[in-house]
Design an enzyme around this catalytic site. Structure first.
Site, PDB file in Angstrom:
ATOM      1  N   ALA A 109       0.676  -1.110   0.599  1.00 32.94           N
ATOM      2  CA  ALA A 109      -0.208   0.085  -0.197  1.00 32.94           C
ATOM      3  C   ALA A 109       1.219   1.563   0.140  1.00 32.94           C
ATOM      4  O   ALA A 109       0.536   2.035  -0.625  1.00 32.94           O
ATOM      5  CB  ALA A 109      -1.129  -0.102   1.107  1.00 32.94           C
TER       6      ALA A 109
ATOM      7  N   GLU B  37       4.122   1.976  -1.198  1.00 34.40           N
ATOM      8  CA  GLU B  37       3.711   2.305  -2.794  1.00 34.40           C
ATOM      9  C   GLU B  37       2.961   2.816  -3.564  1.00 34.40           C
ATOM     10  O   GLU B  37       3.328   3.717  -5.159  1.00 34.40           O
ATOM     11  CB  GLU B  37       4.701   1.006  -3.129  1.00 34.40           C
ATOM     12  CG  GLU B  37       5.829   0.761  -2.687  1.00 34.40           C
ATOM     13  CD  GLU B  37       6.164  -0.414  -1.297  1.00 34.40           C
ATOM     14  OE1 GLU B  37       6.878  -0.100  -0.141  1.00 34.40           O
ATOM     15  OE2 GLU B  37       4.628  -0.780  -1.077  1.00 34.40           O
TER      16      GLU B  37
ATOM     17  N   VAL C 116      -4.856  -1.794   3.789  1.00 36.27           N
ATOM     18  CA  VAL C 116      -4.637  -2.236   5.360  1.00 36.27           C
ATOM     19  C   VAL C 116      -4.731  -3.033   5.948  1.00 36.27           C
ATOM     20  O   VAL C 116      -6.614  -1.547   6.692  1.00 36.27           O
ATOM     21  CB  VAL C 116      -3.173  -0.707   5.501  1.00 36.27           C
ATOM     22  CG1 VAL C 116      -2.654  -0.831   6.616  1.00 36.27           C
ATOM     23  CG2 VAL C 116      -2.995   0.395   3.985  1.00 36.27           C
TER      24      VAL C 116
ATOM     25  N   HIS D  23       2.348   0.892  12.903  1.00 36.31           N
ATOM     26  CA  HIS D  23       2.457   0.330  11.647  1.00 36.31           C
ATOM     27  C   HIS D  23       1.460   0.975  10.626  1.00 36.31           C
ATOM     28  O   HIS D  23       1.330   1.483   9.781  1.00 36.31           O
ATOM     29  CB  HIS D  23       3.195  -0.826  11.061  1.00 36.31           C
ATOM     30  CG  HIS D  23       3.350  -1.101   9.812  1.00 36.31           C
ATOM     31  ND1 HIS D  23       4.522   0.038   8.903  1.00 36.31           N
ATOM     32  CD2 HIS D  23       2.871  -1.912   8.171  1.00 36.31           C
ATOM     33  CE1 HIS D  23       4.559  -0.710   7.624  1.00 36.31           C
ATOM     34  NE2 HIS D  23       3.608  -1.046   7.541  1.00 36.31           N
TER      35      HIS D  23
ATOM     36  N   THR E 103       0.575  -2.900  15.744  1.00 35.83           N
ATOM     37  CA  THR E 103       1.781  -1.999  16.292  1.00 35.83           C
ATOM     38  C   THR E 103       1.234  -1.537  15.354  1.00 35.83           C
ATOM     39  O   THR E 103       0.196  -0.745  14.351  1.00 35.83           O
ATOM     40  CB  THR E 103       2.502  -2.540  15.422  1.00 35.83           C
ATOM     41  OG1 THR E 103       3.001  -2.410  13.612  1.00 35.83           O
ATOM     42  CG2 THR E 103       3.382  -3.644  15.841  1.00 35.83           C
TER      43      THR E 103
END
Length: 132
Positions: free
Chosen positions: A32, A34, A57, A64, A62
């Site tokens: 995602a 990119e 996503v 992230h 975490t």
């Protein structure tokens, strides 16, 4: 599986809008994050009236998720604003796989289709605005 279903919805929206299949390019990115740089390059190429960025996503344990989702959204927005090429936002940001599947042709519709319809309508509006 989810991104493929988003792509199916996007392709269907293009074909129903009269976009010839030969005029549709599909580019698969590594992840995602990119989406931003590839979409920006495509928009700067001058080859596209509209672009649709599709992906998913899933929130993990975490932070992230927040970084990837937020930075990708910002990059896609910047690309559209900087190039005046509309970019359909088809990036699902979900807590679970079930939520993603529901938004990729399940109970919540197909967000790939919706993002494509929005990008095509926006392309028409931009064309009209630039012609006036």
């Amino acid at each position: 599986r989810v991104t493929s279903r988003l792509l199916e919805g996007a392709m269907l929206a293009c074909l129903e809008a009269g976009v010839p299949e030969a005029d549709i390019d599909v580019m698969w990115v590594t992840g995602a994050f990119e989406l931003g740089v590839v979409t920006t390059a495509a928009a700067h190429s001058g080859r596209y009236a509209a672009i649709v960025a599709l992906g998913v996503v899933i929130r993990g344990e975490t932070p992230h998720f927040e970084y990837v989702a937020g930075e990708t959204a910002a990059a896609l927005s910047r690309a559209a604003t900087d190039t005046l090429v509309p970019i359909g936002f088809g990036l699902l940001t979900c807590d679970t796989n079930a939520q993603a599947e529901a938004r990729a042709g399940g109970a919540a519709g197909n967000k790939g289709r919706e993002a494509t319809e929005a990008a095509l309508r926006t392309a028409d509006l931009i064309r009209q605005a630039l012609e006036e």
